[in-house]
Design a protein around this motif. Structure first.
Motif, PDB file in Angstrom:
ATOM      1  N   UNK A 232       0.320  -6.782   5.108  1.00 33.51           N
ATOM      2  CA  UNK A 232       0.050  -7.861   4.155  1.00 33.51           C
ATOM      3  C   UNK A 232      -1.460  -8.030   4.146  1.00 33.51           C
ATOM      4  N   UNK A 233      -2.043  -8.011   2.955  1.00 38.16           N
ATOM      5  CA  UNK A 233      -3.492  -8.169   2.846  1.00 38.16           C
ATOM      6  C   UNK A 233      -3.753  -9.562   2.294  1.00 38.16           C
ATOM      7  N   UNK A 234      -4.436 -10.371   3.096  1.00 44.27           N
ATOM      8  CA  UNK A 234      -4.738 -11.731   2.632  1.00 44.27           C
ATOM      9  C   UNK A 234      -6.195 -11.778   2.196  1.00 44.27           C
ATOM     10  N   UNK A 235      -6.403 -11.899   0.890  1.00 45.80           N
ATOM     11  CA  UNK A 235      -7.761 -11.977   0.350  1.00 45.80           C
ATOM     12  C   UNK A 235      -8.151 -13.437   0.186  1.00 45.80           C
ATOM     13  N   UNK A 236      -9.322 -13.785   0.698  1.00 44.10           N
ATOM     14  CA  UNK A 236      -9.761 -15.171   0.621  1.00 44.10           C
ATOM     15  C   UNK A 236     -11.145 -15.240  -0.021  1.00 44.10           C
ATOM     16  N   UNK A 237     -11.272 -16.067  -1.029  1.00 40.98           N
ATOM     17  CA  UNK A 237     -12.566 -16.276  -1.671  1.00 40.98           C
ATOM     18  C   UNK A 237     -12.926 -17.747  -1.541  1.00 40.98           C
ATOM     19  N   UNK A 238     -14.048 -18.021  -0.891  1.00 42.19           N
ATOM     20  CA  UNK A 238     -14.422 -19.424  -0.620  1.00 42.19           C
ATOM     21  C   UNK A 238     -15.831 -19.681  -1.135  1.00 42.19           C
TER      22      UNK A 238
ATOM     23  N   UNK B 176      -5.617  -0.269   5.469  1.00 43.05           N
ATOM     24  CA  UNK B 176      -4.236  -0.527   5.903  1.00 43.05           C
ATOM     25  C   UNK B 176      -3.411   0.752   5.763  1.00 43.05           C
ATOM     26  N   UNK B 177      -3.612   1.441   4.658  1.00 46.77           N
ATOM     27  CA  UNK B 177      -2.877   2.686   4.426  1.00 46.77           C
ATOM     28  C   UNK B 177      -3.240   3.741   5.470  1.00 46.77           C
ATOM     29  N   UNK B 178      -4.499   3.696   5.891  1.00 41.19           N
ATOM     30  CA  UNK B 178      -4.953   4.674   6.887  1.00 41.19           C
ATOM     31  C   UNK B 178      -4.530   4.272   8.304  1.00 41.19           C
ATOM     32  N   UNK B 179      -3.853   3.116   8.424  1.00 43.27           N
ATOM     33  CA  UNK B 179      -3.288   2.724   9.717  1.00 43.27           C
ATOM     34  C   UNK B 179      -4.182   1.845  10.572  1.00 43.27           C
ATOM     35  N   UNK B 180      -5.094   1.096   9.958  1.00 42.97           N
ATOM     36  CA  UNK B 180      -5.987   0.246  10.758  1.00 42.97           C
ATOM     37  C   UNK B 180      -5.181  -0.782  11.556  1.00 42.97           C
ATOM     38  N   UNK B 181      -5.821  -1.297  12.605  1.00 42.98           N
ATOM     39  CA  UNK B 181      -5.085  -2.217  13.467  1.00 42.98           C
ATOM     40  C   UNK B 181      -4.900  -3.585  12.805  1.00 42.98           C
ATOM     41  N   UNK B 182      -3.848  -4.279  13.249  1.00 41.19           N
ATOM     42  CA  UNK B 182      -3.594  -5.625  12.726  1.00 41.19           C
ATOM     43  C   UNK B 182      -4.782  -6.521  13.056  1.00 41.19           C
TER      44      UNK B 182
ATOM     45  N   UNK C 122      -6.097  -7.870   7.243  1.00 48.50           N
ATOM     46  CA  UNK C 122      -4.878  -7.044   7.277  1.00 48.50           C
ATOM     47  C   UNK C 122      -3.943  -7.556   8.383  1.00 48.50           C
ATOM     48  N   UNK C 123      -2.731  -7.933   7.992  1.00 47.57           N
ATOM     49  CA  UNK C 123      -1.709  -8.337   8.975  1.00 47.57           C
ATOM     50  C   UNK C 123      -0.534  -7.364   8.878  1.00 47.57           C
ATOM     51  N   UNK C 124       0.212  -7.272   9.973  1.00 47.17           N
ATOM     52  CA  UNK C 124       1.388  -6.392   9.959  1.00 47.17           C
ATOM     53  C   UNK C 124       2.590  -7.140  10.548  1.00 47.17           C
ATOM     54  N   UNK C 125       3.023  -8.202   9.864  1.00 43.78           N
ATOM     55  CA  UNK C 125       4.128  -9.013  10.430  1.00 43.78           C
ATOM     56  C   UNK C 125       5.473  -8.304  10.312  1.00 43.78           C
TER      57      UNK C 125
END
Ligand code: BTN
Length: 325
Positions: A207-213, A103-109, A142-145
């Motif tokens: 916004x980084x949404x981490x999901x553990x299932x 995300x810091x490196x500018x990856x796409x949403x 990674x989201x960028x709302x």
């Protein structure tokens, strides 16, 4: 196999009308010899694709591999943005850390970081998150709302709704949400969500949404401490669940809800979240960093904050806590 050829080949098995795809057709479309086609098919088999070959008919895809590789996820992924860019690792410290860096490196949403195993997985309050190899879904999105930073916690609730709906769709298992973001079956934890943000005072960068299932763990895979508080979909259902199919369903639901949210705000999501929440209308104890509050969970505010009426009738607004039901 070069990734472009593999992508084209896999596409033929998903988008083709006929069940069998002939060797000739593959060779024409990939622009390679029949011997090369056979080699490509063998490569796919080595990676766990079950492909049936029938003389004069061609090849048929019987079963996808049980891994969550980019190929396995792309085959049948029905999203425009979420998961279109995938960073896959067999083993990783934490997908959350990788996602932060990207995300810091500018990856796409919509960039998805997913791993078969995490050796340093972490949950809320920096607790360790047990993430054994190939049994669960360990991923960060990674989201960028373009929303004010204080509204970002709404995305946690939105993600919980997307995961609940996807689990119901794929497994028929009914699950509950415990505020803000635990997903439970009969009181045992199945899913944890960790939402983190990179932002200035007034602007979100990501916004980084981490999901553990917990998906395919069996009872024996949980140690004594975990087995009393955690469960998996496979334990509840009594059969193995395809992790790739579940990831695809989650990304699709998340994308639908996310764009609805960006257009229409949190209100429609709040209604859905409340329908799955077991916390509301019950007597609970909220353990916060400042101490415990006991009382009646009255609901959530339009921002997603928990409203808790204590035993003296005073209302508390809870932003972060462990909830005991
Ligand atoms: C919690 O319930 O405390 C949240 C758990 C979040 C775990 C996920 S697994 C994928 C991502 N990577 C991590 O290290 N944590 C999150």
């Amino acid at each position: 196999m070069e990734s472009e050829i593999r992508r084209k080949l896999l596409e033929m098995f998903t988008t083709g009308e006929e069940e069998y795809v002939s060797g000739q057709k593959i060779s024409d479309e990939l622009g390679c010899s029949r011997t090369a086609v056979w080699k490509h098919i063998e490569d796919l088999r080595k990676d766990g694709y079950d492909l049936e070959a029938v003389r004069r008919k061609g090849y048929k895809l019987i079963k996808k591999p049980e891994l969550v590789t980019p190929d396995a996820l792309r085959l049948g992924l029905d999203t425009k943005k979420l998961g279109q860019n995938i960073c896959y690792r067999e083993t990783v410290d934490s997908t959350q850390k990788v996602a932060h860096r990207l995300a810091q490196e500018g990856c796409e949403e919509g960039t998805l970081v997913i791993a078969e195993e995490q050796v340093g997985g972490r949950g809320r309050l920096n607790r360790a998150w047990h993430s054994p190899k190939t049994t669960g879904i360990w991923m960060s999105l990674v989201l960028r709302p373009q929303i004010p930073p204080h509204e970002a916690p709404q995305l946690t609730l939105l993600s919980a709704v997307a995961i609940v709906q996807a689990i119901e769709e794929i497994t028929d298992i009914k699950v509950d949400i415990k505020w803000p973001n635990d997903i439970l079956i009969n009181g045992k934890k199945l899913v944890g969500i960790l939402t983190e943000m990179q932002a200035d005072a007034d602007q979100i960068h990501s916004v980084i949404i981490g999901m553990g299932i917990n998906v395919n763990q069996q009872e024996a895979d949980f140690n004594d401490e975990l087995s009393s508080i955690a469960t998996s979909l496979s334990i509840e259902k009594g059969e193995k669940i395809s992790r790739a199919t579940l990831v695809q369903a989650i990304l699709k639901r998340l994308e639908e809800l996310y764009y609805q949210y960006l257009k229409a705000g949190f209100a429609p999501i709040k209604i859905l979240w409340e329908a799955y929440a077991i916390t509301i209308g019950r007597n609970i104890i909220a353990r916060t960093l400042k101490g415990s509050i006991e009382g009646l969970a009255k609901g959530i505010t339009p921002e997603g904050t928990l409203m808790l009426e204590d035993l003296e009738g005073k209302m508390h607004y809870i932003y972060s806590a462990d909830i005991e039901l």
